[in-house]
Design a protein around this motif. Structure first.
Motif, mmCIF file in Angstrom:
data_model
loop_
_atom_site.group_PDB
_atom_site.id
_atom_site.type_symbol
_atom_site.label_atom_id
_atom_site.label_comp_id
_atom_site.label_asym_id
_atom_site.label_seq_id
_atom_site.Cartn_x
_atom_site.Cartn_y
_atom_site.Cartn_z
ATOM 1 N N ARG A 135 0.452 -1.023 0.587
ATOM 2 C CA ARG A 135 0.320 -0.183 -0.103
ATOM 3 C C ARG A 135 0.409 0.999 -0.210
ATOM 4 N N MET A 167 -7.819 -6.970 -0.676
ATOM 5 C CA MET A 167 -8.407 -5.467 -0.799
ATOM 6 C C MET A 167 -7.172 -4.795 -0.292
ATOM 7 N N TYR A 169 -6.735 -0.851 0.567
ATOM 8 C CA TYR A 169 -7.018 -0.154 0.030
ATOM 9 C C TYR A 169 -5.669 1.099 -0.158
ATOM 10 N N THR A 262 -12.921 -6.679 0.652
ATOM 11 C CA THR A 262 -13.668 -6.666 1.727
ATOM 12 C C THR A 262 -12.363 -5.815 2.579
ATOM 13 N N SER A 263 -13.389 -4.440 2.997
ATOM 14 C CA SER A 263 -12.179 -3.536 3.872
ATOM 15 C C SER A 263 -11.915 -4.337 5.395
ATOM 16 N N ARG A 264 -10.806 -4.308 5.273
ATOM 17 C CA ARG A 264 -10.127 -5.035 6.973
ATOM 18 C C ARG A 264 -10.663 -4.301 7.773
ATOM 19 N N TRP A 265 -10.905 -2.736 7.254
ATOM 20 C CA TRP A 265 -11.474 -1.702 8.626
ATOM 21 C C TRP A 265 -12.816 -1.730 9.208
ATOM 22 N N THR A 266 -13.648 -1.549 7.519
ATOM 23 C CA THR A 266 -15.231 -1.401 8.272
ATOM 24 C C THR A 266 -15.730 -3.128 8.255
ATOM 25 N N ASP A 268 -17.099 -3.583 4.722
ATOM 26 C CA ASP A 268 -18.069 -3.646 4.766
ATOM 27 C C ASP A 268 -17.579 -4.009 2.832
ATOM 28 N N TYR A 270 -16.141 -3.628 -1.345
ATOM 29 C CA TYR A 270 -16.219 -3.043 -2.265
ATOM 30 C C TYR A 270 -16.346 -3.779 -3.549
ATOM 31 N N PHE A 275 -18.511 1.210 -2.032
ATOM 32 C CA PHE A 275 -17.748 0.859 -1.047
ATOM 33 C C PHE A 275 -19.584 -0.013 -0.805
#
Length: 336
Positions: A135, A167, A169, A262-266, A268, A270, A275
């Protein structure tokens, strides 16, 4: 089978139009809008909130800062705009499609000593932030934007996953798309955005920052007004056609709103710059940016919501919690 049922069958279950028609339509109430304004006033740093229902503006509320017709920095919500531009470029045949290898588009911008595995990275991998490269966001961001060649730096990062897997980001992935658009079209990303998005949507797209080679920043620091964001959201809600003009390829919206990672933080999902989540029992698609920038599309309720906020870092160093914007959308959906 009724004609409506047959129509929905032909459209398919993921068509935004089908989703809207399947839901029992209830117009958003004055009470819901008033409650939304009340709740928004409790969220510090918000600038404006605009709500469109069935394409008509039903709320245009300024809290602080610029008015809703003034372009503002939308931070990483730029990734959603850039994804739309990629779709428009495919419709225009500037790019062959999402399966095209990125090295074909970047040409001489690819470093000679780059890992051979970059040949596997496609346009889709960049759209879904699944390039596999380390990243450039987070703690790597400062060094990346301080480098003399953002494209070469992003492509020279080590692989930490296989393309198409996790994923990750990374604004560097989005910036590679901006460089690819420039190389493939022979136009700047700004000129391309104005021609393929600004003109058909009837919106103003001002210049935004460029990298050392003059490539417009892909995935950050674009400036658009909340009303312009509403037009972009409406383009997606209407399945890529606006004012009778097809801007995005057929089925582009469906592909954009399919979960890829999939977002590792939320947590949700993608898709292509969007999102995907569920709020108040409704399927919601949203783009977001640092500090509280948000664009929400709720096809089943025929709603599009744009929210802008102060994009500068908070004095206390606290990060804006996206859940605060989600809560505003839930207020709008739950109130009757």
């Amino acid at each position: 089978m009724s004609s409506l049922a047959l129509c929905l069958c032909l459209l398919g279950p993921f068509s935004p139009l089908a989703q809207a028609q399947e839901a029992a339509q209830e117009s958003v109430s004055e009470r819901a809008l008033a409650r939304l304004v009340e709740r928004a006033s409790e969220v510090s740093r918000l600038h404006a909130i605009v709500v469109a229902e069935q394409g008509e503006i039903v709320l245009e509320h300024r809290l602080a800062g610029p008015a809703s017709d003034r372009p503002v920095n939308i931070k990483s919500l730029s990734k959603t705009v850039l994804a739309a531009l990629v779709g428009a470029a495919i419709e225009e045949k500037v790019i062959e499609g999402v399966d095209q290898p990125i090295v074909e588009l970047l040409g001489s911008r690819v470093p000679d000593d780059a890992d051979p595995r970059i040949d596997q990275i496609t346009v889709e991998h960049l759209l879904t932030l699944q390039a596999g490269l380390e990243r450039t966001s987070g703690h790597n961001y400062g060094a990346w934007v301080a480098s003399s060649d953002w494209v070469a730096d992003a492509l020279s990062r080590p692989f930490v996953a296989r393309p198409g897997d996790e994923m990750l980001y990374s604004t560097g992935s989005s910036h590679l798309l901006s460089a690819a658009l420039t190389e493939a079209s022979g136009e700047s990303t700004l000129a391309l955005a104005r021609r393929l998005l600004g003109d058909p949507l009837g919106i103003t797209i001002p210049p935004w920052p460029q990298d050392p080679q003059g490539i417009y920043f892909g995935g950050n620091d674009m400036v658009l007004s909340p009303l312009a964001l509403i037009r972009l959201g409406e383009l997606y809600r209407l399945d890529g056609v606006i004012d009778g003009v097809r801007v995005l390829p057929k089925a582009w919206v469906e592909a954009s709103w399919q979960p890829h990672g999939t977002s590792r933080w939320t947590g949700d999902s993608y898709g292509y710059g969007w999102f995907i989540t569920t709020l108040a029992g409704e399927r919601v698609y949203y783009g977001r940016g640092f500090g509280g920038q948000g664009l929400y599309v709720i096809p089943a309720r025929e709603l599009t919501v744009a929210i802008t906020a102060d994009p500068t870092p908070s004095p206390d160093g606290a990060r804006f919690n996206q859940e605060r914007l989600h809560a505003l959308i839930e207020t709008l959906l739950e109130e009757r």
